[in-house]
Design an enzyme around this catalytic site. Sequence first.
Site, mmCIF file in Angstrom:
data_model
loop_
_atom_site.group_PDB
_atom_site.id
_atom_site.type_symbol
_atom_site.label_atom_id
_atom_site.label_comp_id
_atom_site.label_asym_id
_atom_site.label_seq_id
_atom_site.Cartn_x
_atom_site.Cartn_y
_atom_site.Cartn_z
ATOM 1 C CB CYS A 1 -0.889 0.037 1.239
ATOM 2 S SG CYS A 1 -1.609 -1.544 1.698
HETATM 3 N N1 GLN Z 1 -0.767 -6.864 4.095
HETATM 4 C C1 GLN Z 1 -1.637 -5.745 4.182
HETATM 5 C C2 GLN Z 1 -2.975 -5.975 3.500
HETATM 6 O O1 GLN Z 1 -3.221 -6.994 2.945
HETATM 7 C C3 GLN Z 1 -0.983 -4.502 3.620
HETATM 8 C C4 GLN Z 1 -0.832 -4.653 2.149
HETATM 9 C C5 GLN Z 1 0.060 -3.654 1.547
HETATM 10 O O2 GLN Z 1 0.862 -2.975 2.171
HETATM 11 N N2 GLN Z 1 -0.064 -3.636 0.284
HETATM 12 O O3 GLN Z 1 -3.783 -5.094 3.541
#
Ligand code: GLN
Length: 230
Positions: A2
């Site tokens: 994210c």
């Molecule tokens: N693992 C977390 C999720 O699935 C954060 C994902 C991310 O940082 N892309 O939301």
Amino acid sequence: MCRHLGWLGAPTSVSSLVLDQPYGLVVQSYSPRRQKHGTINADGWGVGFFHHDTARRWRSAAPLWGDASFASVAPAIESHCVIAAVRSATVGMPIEPSASAPFTDGQWLLSHNGVVDRSVLPPSAAAESTVDSALLAALIFDRGLDALGETVAEVGKADPNARLNILAANGSRLRGTTWGDTLSILRRDDGVVVASEPYDDDPAWQDVPDRHLVDVTDSRLQVTPLKGSS
Ligand code: GLN
């Protein structure tokens, strides 16, 4: 992975931080410039902010770029302390508003960019979702944000494949870590922005090295190596 953003400073509109910048979070939701894991962040978003001393949140499981209601209201939301995120769900994780950062314990707002094996985290009745980030947030809240660096280093040791970029704020303090992904800081005259990637091309953005701790208060900005990270 994210993308997230934190603000501590003078009261500022959420739209100016998240929507209006040339490469702000809404652009990062479909065209991030520095993302190393995943390509777009379409699995939800969240904006948390402090209103007086109260943490308030607006979260969704839909793409930020399609939310006209949020775009309409965001210019009217002003806060001195904001944590916002757009999400690219890790495979196998639920897609629901409660899985979108920021998470909260009532005092702190917290976002996680990354991934962690849930089996290295203690089960928690306080976790808001079964997503890895919610379990990690519950552990960090339980240990206390003063111990953020220690907790991240400990989890990183237990799961060597983990990526653990955290951003958290409580209204008077903004703390963050780098562990496996990008983070940049912009000191403005009216406050400090800490973000996964710069929201514009201002040369004043400074990149935070990996495995570091960022600590911002009204009067001070510190970036220090994480203890126990080597
Ligand atoms: N693992 C977390 C999720 O699935 C954060 C994902 C991310 O940082 N892309 O939301």
